[in-house]
Enzyme design. Sequence first.
Site, PDB file in Angstrom:
ATOM      1  N   HIS A  43       5.895  -0.655  -2.653  1.00 36.63           N
ATOM      2  CA  HIS A  43       5.397   0.035  -3.852  1.00 36.63           C
ATOM      3  C   HIS A  43       5.489   1.553  -3.714  1.00 36.63           C
ATOM      4  O   HIS A  43       4.954   2.279  -4.544  1.00 36.63           O
ATOM      5  CB  HIS A  43       3.950  -0.378  -4.159  1.00 36.63           C
ATOM      6  CG  HIS A  43       3.847  -1.786  -4.664  1.00 36.63           C
ATOM      7  ND1 HIS A  43       2.646  -2.448  -4.842  1.00 36.63           N
ATOM      8  CD2 HIS A  43       4.803  -2.670  -5.043  1.00 36.63           C
ATOM      9  CE1 HIS A  43       2.867  -3.668  -5.295  1.00 36.63           C
ATOM     10  NE2 HIS A  43       4.164  -3.840  -5.414  1.00 36.63           N
ATOM     11  N   ASN A  62       0.830  -1.207   0.000  1.00 36.32           N
ATOM     12  CA  ASN A  62       0.000   0.000   0.000  1.00 36.32           C
ATOM     13  C   ASN A  62       0.863   1.254   0.000  1.00 36.32           C
ATOM     14  O   ASN A  62       1.880   1.321   0.685  1.00 36.32           O
ATOM     15  CB  ASN A  62      -0.919   0.007   1.219  1.00 36.32           C
ATOM     16  CG  ASN A  62      -1.854  -1.187   1.218  1.00 36.32           C
ATOM     17  OD1 ASN A  62      -2.037  -1.822   0.181  1.00 36.32           O
ATOM     18  ND2 ASN A  62      -2.430  -1.505   2.365  1.00 36.32           N
ATOM     19  N   VAL A  63       0.397   2.247  -0.750  1.00 34.03           N
ATOM     20  CA  VAL A  63       1.151   3.500  -0.844  1.00 34.03           C
ATOM     21  C   VAL A  63       0.488   4.592  -0.005  1.00 34.03           C
ATOM     22  O   VAL A  63       0.903   5.744  -0.051  1.00 34.03           O
ATOM     23  CB  VAL A  63       1.271   3.956  -2.329  1.00 34.03           C
ATOM     24  CG1 VAL A  63       1.975   2.898  -3.166  1.00 34.03           C
ATOM     25  CG2 VAL A  63      -0.101   4.292  -2.933  1.00 34.03           C
ATOM     26  N   ASP A  64      -0.548   4.211   0.769  1.00 37.02           N
ATOM     27  CA  ASP A  64      -1.355   5.217   1.460  1.00 37.02           C
ATOM     28  C   ASP A  64      -0.736   5.753   2.743  1.00 37.02           C
ATOM     29  O   ASP A  64      -1.221   6.729   3.318  1.00 37.02           O
ATOM     30  CB  ASP A  64      -2.753   4.646   1.763  1.00 37.02           C
ATOM     31  CG  ASP A  64      -2.713   3.311   2.504  1.00 37.02           C
ATOM     32  OD1 ASP A  64      -1.788   3.084   3.322  1.00 37.02           O
ATOM     33  OD2 ASP A  64      -3.615   2.472   2.278  1.00 37.02           O
ATOM     34  N   GLY A 115      -5.278  -9.109   3.149  1.00 40.63           N
ATOM     35  CA  GLY A 115      -5.949  -8.237   2.178  1.00 40.63           C
ATOM     36  C   GLY A 115      -5.189  -7.963   0.906  1.00 40.63           C
ATOM     37  O   GLY A 115      -5.172  -6.820   0.446  1.00 40.63           O
ATOM     38  N   CYS A 165      17.534  20.530  -7.708  1.00 41.03           N
ATOM     39  CA  CYS A 165      18.094  20.703  -9.063  1.00 41.03           C
ATOM     40  C   CYS A 165      17.096  21.288 -10.062  1.00 41.03           C
ATOM     41  O   CYS A 165      17.459  21.516 -11.208  1.00 41.03           O
ATOM     42  CB  CYS A 165      18.638  19.363  -9.573  1.00 41.03           C
ATOM     43  SG  CYS A 165      17.335  18.242 -10.127  1.00 41.03           S
ATOM     44  N   CYS A 181      17.659  14.161 -10.416  1.00 37.65           N
ATOM     45  CA  CYS A 181      18.671  13.824  -9.387  1.00 37.65           C
ATOM     46  C   CYS A 181      18.212  12.695  -8.472  1.00 37.65           C
ATOM     47  O   CYS A 181      18.971  12.241  -7.620  1.00 37.65           O
ATOM     48  CB  CYS A 181      19.053  15.064  -8.575  1.00 37.65           C
ATOM     49  SG  CYS A 181      17.769  15.621  -7.434  1.00 37.65           S
ATOM     50  N   SER A 212      -4.692  -9.487  -3.217  1.00 38.64           N
ATOM     51  CA  SER A 212      -5.212 -10.437  -4.200  1.00 38.64           C
ATOM     52  C   SER A 212      -4.149 -11.444  -4.627  1.00 38.64           C
ATOM     53  O   SER A 212      -4.481 -12.439  -5.268  1.00 38.64           O
ATOM     54  CB  SER A 212      -5.739  -9.690  -5.425  1.00 38.64           C
ATOM     55  OG  SER A 212      -4.698  -8.909  -5.993  1.00 38.64           O
ATOM     56  N   CYS A 223      12.611  13.271  -7.694  1.00 39.95           N
ATOM     57  CA  CYS A 223      13.038  14.059  -8.853  1.00 39.95           C
ATOM     58  C   CYS A 223      13.473  13.107  -9.968  1.00 39.95           C
ATOM     59  O   CYS A 223      14.237  12.176  -9.724  1.00 39.95           O
ATOM     60  CB  CYS A 223      14.204  14.963  -8.454  1.00 39.95           C
ATOM     61  SG  CYS A 223      14.897  15.834  -9.873  1.00 39.95           S
TER      62      CYS A 223
HETATM   63  P1  OAD Z   1      -6.150  -5.737  -4.885  1.00 44.56           P
HETATM   64  O1  OAD Z   1      -7.170  -4.684  -5.128  1.00 44.56           O
HETATM   65  O2  OAD Z   1      -5.618  -6.484  -6.050  1.00 44.56           O
HETATM   66  O3  OAD Z   1      -6.727  -6.826  -3.868  1.00 44.56           O
HETATM   67  C1  OAD Z   1      -7.338  -6.442  -2.669  1.00 44.56           C
HETATM   68  C2  OAD Z   1      -7.623  -7.699  -1.864  1.00 44.56           C
HETATM   69  O4  OAD Z   1      -8.152  -7.299  -0.620  1.00 44.56           O
HETATM   70  C3  OAD Z   1      -8.635  -8.645  -2.505  1.00 44.56           C
HETATM   71  O5  OAD Z   1      -8.131  -9.975  -2.452  1.00 44.56           O
HETATM   72  C4  OAD Z   1      -9.890  -8.506  -1.625  1.00 44.56           C
HETATM   73  O6  OAD Z   1     -10.627  -9.723  -1.503  1.00 44.56           O
HETATM   74  C5  OAD Z   1      -9.271  -8.128  -0.294  1.00 44.56           C
HETATM   75  N1  OAD Z   1     -10.136  -7.309   0.560  1.00 44.56           N
HETATM   76  C6  OAD Z   1     -10.971  -6.308   0.203  1.00 44.56           C
HETATM   77  N2  OAD Z   1     -11.548  -5.758   1.275  1.00 44.56           N
HETATM   78  C7  OAD Z   1     -11.083  -6.432   2.351  1.00 44.56           C
HETATM   79  C8  OAD Z   1     -11.305  -6.329   3.759  1.00 44.56           C
HETATM   80  N3  OAD Z   1     -12.129  -5.411   4.286  1.00 44.56           N
HETATM   81  N4  OAD Z   1     -10.640  -7.178   4.577  1.00 44.56           N
HETATM   82  C9  OAD Z   1      -9.809  -8.128   4.061  1.00 44.56           C
HETATM   83  N5  OAD Z   1      -9.556  -8.267   2.750  1.00 44.56           N
HETATM   84  C10 OAD Z   1     -10.178  -7.431   1.899  1.00 44.56           C
HETATM   85  O7  OAD Z   1      -4.982  -5.047  -4.051  1.00 44.56           O
HETATM   86  P2  OAD Z   1      -3.465  -5.526  -3.844  1.00 44.56           P
HETATM   87  O8  OAD Z   1      -3.365  -6.992  -3.745  1.00 44.56           O
HETATM   88  O9  OAD Z   1      -2.923  -4.711  -2.726  1.00 44.56           O
HETATM   89  O10 OAD Z   1       0.222  -1.454  -7.115  1.00 44.56           O
HETATM   90  O11 OAD Z   1      -2.823  -5.039  -5.209  1.00 44.56           O
HETATM   91  C11 OAD Z   1      -1.430  -5.139  -5.399  1.00 44.56           C
HETATM   92  C12 OAD Z   1      -0.953  -3.962  -6.199  1.00 44.56           C
HETATM   93  O12 OAD Z   1      -1.699  -3.829  -7.404  1.00 44.56           O
HETATM   94  C13 OAD Z   1      -1.133  -2.621  -5.501  1.00 44.56           C
HETATM   95  O13 OAD Z   1      -0.116  -2.329  -4.589  1.00 44.56           O
HETATM   96  C14 OAD Z   1      -1.130  -1.649  -6.658  1.00 44.56           C
HETATM   97  C15 OAD Z   1      -1.957  -2.433  -7.660  1.00 44.56           C
HETATM   98  O14 OAD Z   1      -1.693  -2.134  -8.988  1.00 44.56           O
HETATM   99  C16 OAD Z   1       0.745  -0.200  -7.111  1.00 44.56           C
HETATM  100  O15 OAD Z   1       0.132   0.783  -6.784  1.00 44.56           O
HETATM  101  C17 OAD Z   1       2.155  -0.119  -7.536  1.00 44.56           C
END
Ligand code: OAD
Length: 260
Positions: A140, A123-125, A208, A171, A151, A210, A148
Amino acid sequence: MFDDLCLGAKFIRSYEFQTMPNQFTILDVRDRIRQAKSVTVLTGAGISADSGVPTFRGPDGLWKNFRPEELASPDAFDRDPKLVWEWYNWRRELLATKIPNPAHEALVKLEALIPNFWVITQNVDGLHAAAGTQHLSEIHGNIWKVRCIQCQQVTENHALPVSFPPSCTACGGLLRPHIVWFGESLATDDLEQSYAALQRCDILLIIGTSGLVYPAASFAPVAKDHGAFVVELNLETTPHSSVVDVSFQGRAKELVPLLL
Ligand code: OAD
């Protein structure tokens, strides 16, 4: 914190029915965590979903409405940096209103109890850091940091919005979000820290995500090959579910505090 068991007992019983068949109960996992010397946690968008942050995939996911190659790739930034900054400004405005939830907070409490603890987040949040997690790899990147393109200096930036074109104070180069975009590699330091944490942990918690984006999608087998007990917490089954020792289905903000 472990004394919450009685308060949570009703919920623990209901969640026991939602694990994969013939697996461990929440109580079993709690016992293992209690005894662990080293715990590593891998998180994805699902842990922040309970703070109101949109996930990427699924029916309401960001990638349903936006095309990543037009907004989150080096080519997109070369082509139209203003559009990319508009999208990140929109996400920043959204995230500025969000705060850590009980799942982020439970991990902070766990960190105080486990001698060797590390969170690897996709997560980037910035919500893990906002909650107070100390040992953290944001593999991520972080939406509240800019880099930048000349630089490579990375700085914190909480402007709302970031005015275009943002320029580097060192820069004068154009600033971009400090985020790992599609087609880019992860920072070597983050990868090294993550693999070290995966290889030394007694328990890996995967919360949480995918399990579709590499390299994080390959982290569970690394930990398992090094002897870790691997636990998944998610709303649904994922590619991780067949690799882990136990998978609990439910919301992170309810499951994580129960487990920890
Ligand atoms: P996804 O959106 O692919 O998956 C989110 C997962 O969270 C799913 O498996 C849902 O079932 C689960 N989920 C949703 N709500 C939930 C809850 N309340 N409690 C538990 N699980 C829950 O997100 P990521 O796997 O984080 O990249 O995605 C990976 C990367 O893909 C991200 O970091 C982002 C994206 O492109 C960048 O930003 C570089």
